[in-house]
Write a protein that holds these residues in place. Sequence first.
Motif, short mmCIF file in Angstrom:
data_model
loop_
_atom_site.label_atom_id
_atom_site.label_comp_id
_atom_site.label_asym_id
_atom_site.label_seq_id
_atom_site.Cartn_x
_atom_site.Cartn_y
_atom_site.Cartn_z
N LEU A 115 -8.65 -13.24 -2.90
CA LEU A 115 -9.51 -13.46 -2.27
C LEU A 115 -9.84 -12.07 -1.14
CD1 LEU A 115 -10.85 -16.72 -2.54
CD2 LEU A 115 -11.41 -14.69 -4.22
N ALA A 116 -8.60 -12.49 -0.49
CA ALA A 116 -8.17 -11.24 1.06
C ALA A 116 -7.89 -10.16 0.04
CB ALA A 116 -7.38 -11.59 1.60
N ASP A 117 -7.57 -9.81 -0.71
CA ASP A 117 -7.73 -7.95 -1.03
C ASP A 117 -8.64 -7.95 -1.74
OD1 ASP A 117 -5.69 -6.21 -2.21
OD2 ASP A 117 -6.41 -6.99 -3.93
N CYS A 118 -9.54 -9.10 -2.29
CA CYS A 118 -10.44 -8.23 -2.54
C CYS A 118 -11.70 -8.03 -1.51
CB CYS A 118 -11.38 -9.38 -3.40
SG CYS A 118 -11.39 -9.61 -5.35
N ALA A 119 -11.62 -8.51 -0.61
CA ALA A 119 -12.12 -8.64 0.03
C ALA A 119 -12.15 -6.53 1.30
CB ALA A 119 -12.17 -9.55 1.37
N LYS A 120 -10.23 -6.77 1.56
CA LYS A 120 -10.36 -5.95 2.17
C LYS A 120 -10.40 -4.77 1.27
CE LYS A 120 -5.43 -4.20 3.52
NZ LYS A 120 -3.88 -4.08 3.17
N ASN A 121 -10.09 -4.37 -0.06
CA ASN A 121 -10.69 -3.26 -0.93
C ASN A 121 -12.27 -3.51 -1.04
OD1 ASN A 121 -7.94 -2.35 -1.00
ND2 ASN A 121 -7.42 -3.92 -2.04
N LYS A 122 -12.87 -4.18 -0.42
CA LYS A 122 -14.36 -3.60 -0.59
C LYS A 122 -14.64 -4.45 -2.18
CE LYS A 122 -15.29 -2.53 3.84
NZ LYS A 122 -14.82 -3.10 4.33
N LYS A 123 -13.79 -4.55 -3.32
CA LYS A 123 -14.26 -5.10 -4.47
C LYS A 123 -15.37 -5.70 -4.62
CE LYS A 123 -9.77 -5.32 -5.98
NZ LYS A 123 -8.55 -5.87 -6.77
#
Length: 71
Positions: free
Chosen positions: A56-64
Amino acid sequence: MREEYDIKNLNPRKNPYSNRLKKQITINIDSDAVDYFKSLSEDSGIPYQTLINLYLADCAKNKKRLQIAWK
């Protein structure tokens, strides 16, 4: 041993993780999704909740953005 210590001078560095505090929430997740992350957890040795948080943090960081097409 000293009777008193000046804590500020002992470790003047700021905690590097203080801006990454976690917040406990309640969330409903499909059992299939939980089972998937639990199986990844067994393979990697990383707790499944940590894996979910990392994803989820990766999704938020990459604005997926989720792509949904309702039929």
